[in-house]
Design a protein around this motif. Sequence first.
Motif, PDB file in Angstrom:
ATOM      1  N   GLY A 174      -4.960   4.685  19.637  1.00  0.00           N
ATOM      2  CA  GLY A 174      -3.755   4.768  18.830  1.00  0.00           C
ATOM      3  C   GLY A 174      -3.569   6.133  18.195  1.00  0.00           C
ATOM      4  N   THR A 175      -4.683   6.731  17.728  1.00  0.00           N
ATOM      5  CA  THR A 175      -4.603   8.041  17.092  1.00  0.00           C
ATOM      6  C   THR A 175      -4.181   9.112  18.092  1.00  0.00           C
ATOM      7  N   VAL A 176      -4.806   9.117  19.260  1.00  0.00           N
ATOM      8  CA  VAL A 176      -4.466  10.114  20.278  1.00  0.00           C
ATOM      9  C   VAL A 176      -3.029   9.914  20.753  1.00  0.00           C
ATOM     10  N   ALA A 177      -2.625   8.667  20.939  1.00  0.00           N
ATOM     11  CA  ALA A 177      -1.249   8.390  21.373  1.00  0.00           C
ATOM     12  C   ALA A 177      -0.246   8.910  20.355  1.00  0.00           C
ATOM     13  N   THR A 178      -0.536   8.733  19.068  1.00  0.00           N
ATOM     14  CA  THR A 178       0.372   9.216  18.023  1.00  0.00           C
ATOM     15  C   THR A 178       0.521  10.727  18.096  1.00  0.00           C
ATOM     16  N   HIS A 179      -0.591  11.434  18.255  1.00  0.00           N
ATOM     17  CA  HIS A 179      -0.535  12.897  18.355  1.00  0.00           C
ATOM     18  C   HIS A 179       0.282  13.340  19.572  1.00  0.00           C
ATOM     19  N   LEU A 180       0.056  12.694  20.715  1.00  0.00           N
ATOM     20  CA  LEU A 180       0.748  13.094  21.936  1.00  0.00           C
ATOM     21  C   LEU A 180       2.220  12.728  21.890  1.00  0.00           C
ATOM     22  N   HIS A 181       2.547  11.580  21.308  1.00  0.00           N
ATOM     23  CA  HIS A 181       3.958  11.222  21.111  1.00  0.00           C
ATOM     24  C   HIS A 181       4.656  12.287  20.271  1.00  0.00           C
ATOM     25  N   GLY A 182       3.976  12.756  19.238  1.00  0.00           N
ATOM     26  CA  GLY A 182       4.548  13.771  18.368  1.00  0.00           C
ATOM     27  C   GLY A 182       4.817  15.080  19.072  1.00  0.00           C
ATOM     28  N   LEU A 183       4.133  15.316  20.190  1.00  0.00           N
ATOM     29  CA  LEU A 183       4.342  16.530  20.978  1.00  0.00           C
ATOM     30  C   LEU A 183       5.346  16.308  22.107  1.00  0.00           C
ATOM     31  N   GLY A 184       5.942  15.122  22.139  1.00  0.00           N
ATOM     32  CA  GLY A 184       6.944  14.842  23.155  1.00  0.00           C
ATOM     33  C   GLY A 184       6.393  14.364  24.480  1.00  0.00           C
ATOM     34  N   ARG A 185       5.090  14.027  24.528  1.00  0.00           N
ATOM     35  CA  ARG A 185       4.510  13.543  25.781  1.00  0.00           C
ATOM     36  C   ARG A 185       4.883  12.076  25.995  1.00  0.00           C
ATOM     37  N   THR A 186       5.052  11.691  27.253  1.00  0.00           N
ATOM     38  CA  THR A 186       5.191  10.282  27.604  1.00  0.00           C
ATOM     39  C   THR A 186       3.790   9.690  27.658  1.00  0.00           C
ATOM     40  N   VAL A 187       3.599   8.583  26.954  1.00  0.00           N
ATOM     41  CA  VAL A 187       2.257   8.025  26.803  1.00  0.00           C
ATOM     42  C   VAL A 187       2.217   6.593  27.306  1.00  0.00           C
ATOM     43  N   GLU A 188       1.193   6.271  28.080  1.00  0.00           N
ATOM     44  CA  GLU A 188       0.922   4.908  28.515  1.00  0.00           C
ATOM     45  C   GLU A 188      -0.516   4.564  28.157  1.00  0.00           C
ATOM     46  N   LEU A 189      -0.770   3.307  27.859  1.00  0.00           N
ATOM     47  CA  LEU A 189      -2.096   2.851  27.459  1.00  0.00           C
ATOM     48  C   LEU A 189      -2.712   2.007  28.570  1.00  0.00           C
ATOM     49  N   VAL A 190      -3.917   2.357  28.992  1.00  0.00           N
ATOM     50  CA  VAL A 190      -4.634   1.576  29.992  1.00  0.00           C
ATOM     51  C   VAL A 190      -5.092   0.265  29.357  1.00  0.00           C
ATOM     52  N   ASP A 191      -4.811  -0.855  30.015  1.00  0.00           N
ATOM     53  CA  ASP A 191      -5.221  -2.163  29.521  1.00  0.00           C
ATOM     54  C   ASP A 191      -6.679  -2.395  29.913  1.00  0.00           C
ATOM     55  N   VAL A 192      -7.588  -2.088  28.991  1.00  0.00           N
ATOM     56  CA  VAL A 192      -9.013  -2.203  29.322  1.00  0.00           C
ATOM     57  C   VAL A 192      -9.420  -3.653  29.525  1.00  0.00           C
ATOM     58  N   ASN A 193      -8.693  -4.592  28.938  1.00  0.00           N
ATOM     59  CA  ASN A 193      -9.015  -6.008  29.145  1.00  0.00           C
ATOM     60  C   ASN A 193      -8.800  -6.414  30.599  1.00  0.00           C
ATOM     61  N   ALA A 194      -7.826  -5.783  31.259  1.00  0.00           N
ATOM     62  CA  ALA A 194      -7.529  -6.118  32.656  1.00  0.00           C
ATOM     63  C   ALA A 194      -8.544  -5.523  33.612  1.00  0.00           C
ATOM     64  N   LEU A 195      -9.384  -4.614  33.134  1.00  0.00           N
ATOM     65  CA  LEU A 195     -10.359  -3.958  34.009  1.00  0.00           C
ATOM     66  C   LEU A 195     -11.631  -4.777  34.183  1.00  0.00           C
ATOM     67  N   GLY A 196     -11.806  -5.787  33.337  1.00  0.00           N
ATOM     68  CA  GLY A 196     -12.966  -6.660  33.460  1.00  0.00           C
ATOM     69  C   GLY A 196     -14.256  -6.046  32.934  1.00  0.00           C
ATOM     70  N   VAL A 197     -14.165  -5.014  32.099  1.00  0.00           N
ATOM     71  CA  VAL A 197     -15.382  -4.419  31.525  1.00  0.00           C
ATOM     72  C   VAL A 197     -15.824  -5.234  30.317  1.00  0.00           C
ATOM     73  N   GLY A 198     -17.114  -5.167  30.013  1.00  0.00           N
ATOM     74  CA  GLY A 198     -17.634  -5.887  28.870  1.00  0.00           C
ATOM     75  C   GLY A 198     -17.285  -5.216  27.567  1.00  0.00           C
ATOM     76  N   GLU A 199     -17.566  -5.912  26.468  1.00  0.00           N
ATOM     77  CA  GLU A 199     -17.316  -5.344  25.137  1.00  0.00           C
ATOM     78  C   GLU A 199     -18.074  -4.036  24.978  1.00  0.00           C
ATOM     79  N   LYS A 200     -17.385  -3.041  24.453  1.00  0.00           N
ATOM     80  CA  LYS A 200     -17.884  -1.675  24.267  1.00  0.00           C
ATOM     81  C   LYS A 200     -18.020  -0.934  25.593  1.00  0.00           C
ATOM     82  N   GLY A 201     -17.463  -1.488  26.659  1.00  0.00           N
ATOM     83  CA  GLY A 201     -17.505  -0.810  27.955  1.00  0.00           C
ATOM     84  C   GLY A 201     -16.457   0.273  28.033  1.00  0.00           C
ATOM     85  N   ASP A 202     -16.603   1.136  29.037  1.00  0.00           N
ATOM     86  CA  ASP A 202     -15.623   2.208  29.245  1.00  0.00           C
ATOM     87  C   ASP A 202     -15.420   2.437  30.740  1.00  0.00           C
TER      88      ASP A 202
END
Length: 202
Positions: A174-202
């Motif tokens: 959320g913090t990074v998205a806010t900064h990039l939105h403020g610079l006029g970037r188009t921002v999309e968020l990867v749905d980590v829940n849909a990736l099937g990774v465990g809690e605290k996974g990346d």
Amino acid sequence: MSAALAQAPAEAARDGAARLFKSAVAAGFVAKGLHRYATADGIELFHVVRLKHPGWASLDDAARAGFKERYKCDGKGKIIRPMHRVDGLYKLGQPPRPANGWPLYQPPYPLVETGPVAYVEGEACADALARLGITARTTVGGAERANDSDCTTAPPRLALIWPDKDNAGSKYGGTVATHLHGLGRTVELVDVNALGVGEKGD
């Protein structure tokens, strides 16, 4: 500065890391990464050194506590420390922060000039994506320090925010998205829940 030091060649980053973390390596930690932060025109600011203890899971609580106190590692057996060059030699820590914040980390791989830019947590994740041909960036210091970075250095392309799957990751994204939105970037968020990774996974 002594005359001998002034004439000596500047210490290489790998040599500096080996010297500064010699005792940690002797204690069983293994070097996992050396990540260079630089200004937009290529001037080095500092490196982030990463080590990990491969036998961490088998250590007892007392041994882990001792390592945490001596080597400042985290609860997973990882040491992540910055170092910067002073008078030709590396020392632990960072130099004074630039007025606009630290630049984003850019992996040392051939740049991809098109397509989206992925923003992830940690230099190791950024490097992993870059090796796959995906342009990636990260901020210095992990999820809790996203505000310390200067996002104006972000490429002017679609931004894909790819946080870790935990509360800190959600806040980071959320913090990074806010900064990039403020610079006029188009921002999309990867749905980590849909990736099937465990809690605290990346």
